[in-house]
Motif scaffolding. Structure first.
Motif, PDB file in Angstrom:
ATOM      1  N   UNK A   1      53.742 -75.750 -50.394  1.00  0.00           N
ATOM      2  CA  UNK A   1      53.864 -75.925 -49.131  1.00  0.00           C
ATOM      3  C   UNK A   1      52.946 -77.273 -48.486  1.00  0.00           C
TER       4      UNK A   1
ATOM      5  N   UNK B   1      49.641 -87.957 -54.018  1.00  0.00           N
ATOM      6  CA  UNK B   1      49.336 -86.925 -54.957  1.00  0.00           C
ATOM      7  C   UNK B   1      48.230 -86.021 -54.531  1.00  0.00           C
ATOM      8  N   UNK B   2      48.327 -85.804 -52.899  1.00  0.00           N
ATOM      9  CA  UNK B   2      47.236 -85.011 -52.554  1.00  0.00           C
ATOM     10  C   UNK B   2      47.954 -83.870 -51.809  1.00  0.00           C
ATOM     11  N   UNK B   3      47.183 -82.914 -51.398  1.00  0.00           N
ATOM     12  CA  UNK B   3      47.558 -81.687 -50.608  1.00  0.00           C
ATOM     13  C   UNK B   3      47.284 -82.314 -49.096  1.00  0.00           C
TER      14      UNK B   3
ATOM     15  N   UNK C   1      49.276 -71.577 -51.820  1.00  0.00           N
ATOM     16  CA  UNK C   1      50.198 -72.409 -50.732  1.00  0.00           C
ATOM     17  C   UNK C   1      50.505 -73.736 -51.257  1.00  0.00           C
ATOM     18  N   UNK C   2      50.378 -74.135 -52.445  1.00  0.00           N
ATOM     19  CA  UNK C   2      50.255 -75.317 -53.039  1.00  0.00           C
ATOM     20  C   UNK C   2      51.624 -75.650 -52.661  1.00  0.00           C
TER      21      UNK C   2
ATOM     22  N   UNK D   1      35.114 -76.278 -53.991  1.00  0.00           N
ATOM     23  CA  UNK D   1      34.038 -76.593 -54.706  1.00  0.00           C
ATOM     24  C   UNK D   1      33.456 -77.967 -54.350  1.00  0.00           C
ATOM     25  N   UNK D   2      34.353 -79.138 -54.273  1.00  0.00           N
ATOM     26  CA  UNK D   2      34.017 -80.436 -54.031  1.00  0.00           C
ATOM     27  C   UNK D   2      33.152 -80.423 -52.631  1.00  0.00           C
TER      28      UNK D   2
ATOM     29  N   UNK E   1      41.866 -71.149 -56.551  1.00  0.00           N
ATOM     30  CA  UNK E   1      41.108 -72.369 -55.885  1.00  0.00           C
ATOM     31  C   UNK E   1      41.506 -72.273 -54.537  1.00  0.00           C
TER      32      UNK E   1
ATOM     33  N   UNK F   1      44.668 -71.762 -50.012  1.00  0.00           N
ATOM     34  CA  UNK F   1      44.382 -71.605 -51.524  1.00  0.00           C
ATOM     35  C   UNK F   1      45.509 -72.010 -52.236  1.00  0.00           C
ATOM     36  N   UNK F   2      45.487 -72.007 -53.506  1.00  0.00           N
ATOM     37  CA  UNK F   2      46.376 -72.414 -54.471  1.00  0.00           C
ATOM     38  C   UNK F   2      47.873 -71.871 -54.379  1.00  0.00           C
TER      39      UNK F   2
ATOM     40  N   UNK G   1      39.229 -79.700 -52.284  1.00  0.00           N
ATOM     41  CA  UNK G   1      38.987 -78.471 -52.852  1.00  0.00           C
ATOM     42  C   UNK G   1      37.796 -77.805 -52.458  1.00  0.00           C
TER      43      UNK G   1
ATOM     44  N   UNK H   1      52.220 -79.544 -50.908  1.00  0.00           N
ATOM     45  CA  UNK H   1      52.253 -80.962 -51.764  1.00  0.00           C
ATOM     46  C   UNK H   1      53.081 -82.072 -50.761  1.00  0.00           C
TER      47      UNK H   1
ATOM     48  N   UNK I   1      43.632 -82.521 -47.887  1.00  0.00           N
ATOM     49  CA  UNK I   1      42.719 -81.472 -47.922  1.00  0.00           C
ATOM     50  C   UNK I   1      41.804 -81.735 -49.300  1.00  0.00           C
TER      51      UNK I   1
ATOM     52  N   UNK J   1      41.222 -74.456 -50.682  1.00  0.00           N
ATOM     53  CA  UNK J   1      41.303 -75.821 -50.295  1.00  0.00           C
ATOM     54  C   UNK J   1      40.953 -75.835 -48.988  1.00  0.00           C
TER      55      UNK J   1
END
Lengths: 473, 176
Positions: free
Chosen positions: A177, A184-186, A174-175, A199-200, A159, A171-172, A197, A179, A195, A161
């Motif tokens: 770092x 509850x968002x990146x 890196x998640x 696709x959104x 995924x 991208x996922x 996603x 969070x 951030x 972002x």
């Protein structure tokens, strides 16, 4: 066990998946001539009309080069559509297969008599494996659909972002770092923006790169492909559903099939061909069957007249001490038995003796002038009568030997024989047909007896050779 | 995936440890130094199982430290792409959830969670199916598939998916 729906399945699958399969390597140029696409379909179709089939025969039927066919079949074996069996066998073993084929009474193949070679050849057989084909096709469809769907849903992709503020991409991976402890968002490392996603974002049509367009097009294409697949493979899937609850036709292994086919074919087939299936049904040991006596004896009979000579000479010389009684009968158990049997024997023998006596008389006459007359005889006539004469001669000789046991062994008898031959011929021509006619008939009981017996002995000797053959088989 | 391999390391030992249990000191120091570390090449060192051999020590000029080349056997754990792991969920948020399989951190983004599971925020954020039968929250155990790894010199991070057959919650602390 209806094969038809399954055959239809095979045909559909062949056209769907193996239509443009070429067995040539990729490095070879595909000229028009060497382009063998479609062969796969032809071969599969041909196989639906058969059960187990020898590959050479199939090649012959399809007018294909056997190598080419084998390559195609190997491909199908790898694809798990076809089971193959290879075995070393003699021509006789091949015949067993032929018999089995004949027994299936398809009428499309003629059981060929392979030349009698003792050499072992590896023969390959192939057969459709319907149960496996069903599974293979289903699995293939499943994989197709799954792959397309996965692609479509971005499954198993990392995924991505993007930061809407500064455009930085993550991208996922890196998640960890990204969070943040508060919500509850990146959050972007740069600007601490939220951030979104990828696709959104794509749905939001933000920052229409060429990249994004490409991705969307790709999605469209995938969706299109999936739809097309569903439509175009519909008949195949329908057929799969139809076949689902049917019992799968099962031919079993080659040996089992042969045994079954020939066993089934036996009662159906007429007497003429029943011989072979019988043989095969008995002889799964391929050529080691003792059953072949029937066939073999015929052959022996044919040259018994020729071969018999030496044989009976020997037997004669061996048993000549015993006198009068026909030695071939008495040898075994008769020696000790009473007169009665001997008498019976003699009665039967009497005919032979009588005929022999005739011939003896003739001989004495003929000895004088036979040479001069001999030349006149027509060769064709010789050929026709030769065998009978020989038989008669033998009879005569025997009698002679019996009468004069002290006449020295082989060489003499040989010379006698020749003389006898000539004399007889002469006689036939010149004097009395009647006698001649009668001689064989009159002597037939005794003589045929003799002949048969001789055969028997000859067989024994000849069979040894034969046995060897069989062993090899 | 776990491996049992032999690694080598140069241990520097302070002179105060010199004595008759120099060797023991060396080994215990090795364990303290190595176990739990991660190398990009071999993965996480889980445990030292034995010493292969200890080479000749070399006294460093100036410091008095002695360097011993030590060969040791150890169990290492290295995640691979495509591997199936069982992990404990450590954190759940809107973007997905984090889980740990031993020393490895794994992130499962919400795209890789089955479509029928929805994020529920609140005191205990979780992903739940519409009928509530399956719930992923902190301390849930999940079976997941690794679909990507990032291997740095000293750390390994993975992303995983539970959107496949036989993946997902295997043990729910709420129900257990």
């Amino acid at each position: 066990m209806s094969v038809e729906p399954f055959n239809r399945l095979v045909k559909l699958a062949a056209r769907a998946f193996y239509d443009d399969i070429t067995t040539k390597g990729d490095n070879q140029p595909k000229t028009g001539r060497s382009d063998n696409r479609g062969i796969a379909v032809v071969v599969l179709d041909a196989l639906t009309r058969r059960q187990w089939v020898r590959e050479e025969d199939l090649a012959k039927d399809l007018k294909l080069h056997s190598k080419q066919l084998r390559r195609t079949l190997r491909f199908f074996e790898e694809e798990k559509l076809v089971t193959r069996d290879h075995r070393k066998e003699t021509a006789k073993g091949a015949k067993i297969y032929s018999a089995a084929v004949a027994a299936t009474a398809e009428g499309q193949r003629t059981a060929k008599e392979g030349e009698e070679k003792i050499k072992l050849h590896t023969h390959s057989y192939c057969c459709l494996d319907y149960a496996q084909i069903y599974d293979v096709v289903r699995y293939r469809l499943h994989r197709l659909r799954k792959k397309l769907k996965d692609e479509l849903e971005n499954k198993n992709t990392v995924q991505e972002y993007i930061c809407p503020n500064c455009g930085r991409r993550y991208n996922a991976l890196d998640a960890l770092r990204l969070v943040s402890p508060d919500d509850e968002y990146f959050h972007c490392e740069n600007c601490n923006g939220e951030l979104v996603a990828e696709s959104d974002k794509l749905a939001a049509q933000e920052g229409g790169d060429g990249d994004d367009n490409a991705r969307r097009r790709r999605r469209e294409k995938l969706k299109d492909m999936l739809q097309k697949m569903e439509v175009q493979l519909k008949p195949l899937m329908d057929q799969l559903n139809r076949v689902k609850d049917l019992p799968v036709p099962e031919f079993g292994s080659l040996q089992a099939w042969e045994a079954r086919a020939s066993a089934a074919g036996r009662p159906v087939n007429g007497d003429s061909s029943s011989n072979d299936p019988f043989k095969s049904s008995q002889g799964l040991g391929y050529g080691r069957t003792p059953m072949t006596f029937i066939g073999e004896t015929k052959v022996e009979v044919a040259f018994s007249g020729v071969e018999g000579k030496e044989e009976d000479v020997k037997s004669e010389t061996a048993s000549s001490d015993r006198k009068v009684l026909p030695p071939w009968m008495i040898k075994q158990g008769m020696n000790l038995t009473k007169e009665q049997r001997g008498e019976v024997k003699q009665e039967s023998k009497m005919d032979g003796i009588s005929s022999a006596e005739f011939s003896d008389d003739k001989k004495s006459n003929d000895d004088v002038d036979n040479k001069s007359l001999q030349d006149e005889y027509v060769k064709a006539y010789y050929a026709a009568l030769l065998k009978k004469q020989q038989e008669l001669e033998e009879a005569a000789k025997k009698q002679e030997l019996l009468h004069a046991p002290n006449s020295n062994g082989v060489s003499e008898s040989l010379s006698n024989r020749q003389v006898g031959m000539k004399s007889k011929r002469e006689e036939d021509e010149g004097e009395d047909d009647v006698e001649w006619e009668e001689a064989p008939t009159g002597g037939s009981t005794g003589e045929s007896y003799k002949v048969n017996d001789l055969n028997f002995e000859a067989e024994a000797s000849g069979e040894e050779e034969d046995d060897i053959d069989w062993e090899d088989g | 995936m776990f491996f049992h391999i032999v690694l080598e390391r140069n241990m520097q030992l302070h002179p105060r440890y010199f004595g008759r249990n120099l060797r023991d000191n060396l080994v215990s120091k090795l364990m303290k130094d190595v176990e739990g570390t991660c190398s990009g090449r071999h993965g996480f060192v889980v445990a030292i199982t034995g010493i292969e051999n200890i080479g000749k020590g070399l006294i460093r000029d100036g410091t008095g430290f002695v360097t011993f080349p030590v060969k040791y056997q150890c169990v290492v754990f290295r995640p691979f792409k495509g591997e199936i792991l069982e992990a404990v969920v450590t954190m759940v948020n809107k973007m997905g959830f984090f889980a740990e399989a031993g020393p490895v951190q794994i992130f499962v983004s919400n795209h890789l969670i089955p479509d029928d599971m929805e994020f529920q925020s609140g005191d205990m954020p979780n992903y739940t199916t519409s009928d509530g039968s399956v719930k992923i929250q902190k301390d849930s155990e999940v079976r997941l598939k690794i679909i990507g790894t990032r291997v740095d010199a000293t750390e390994i991070f993975c992303i995983g998916t539970i959107k496949d057959d036989f993946l997902g919650v295997i043990n729910d602390p709420a129900t257990a």
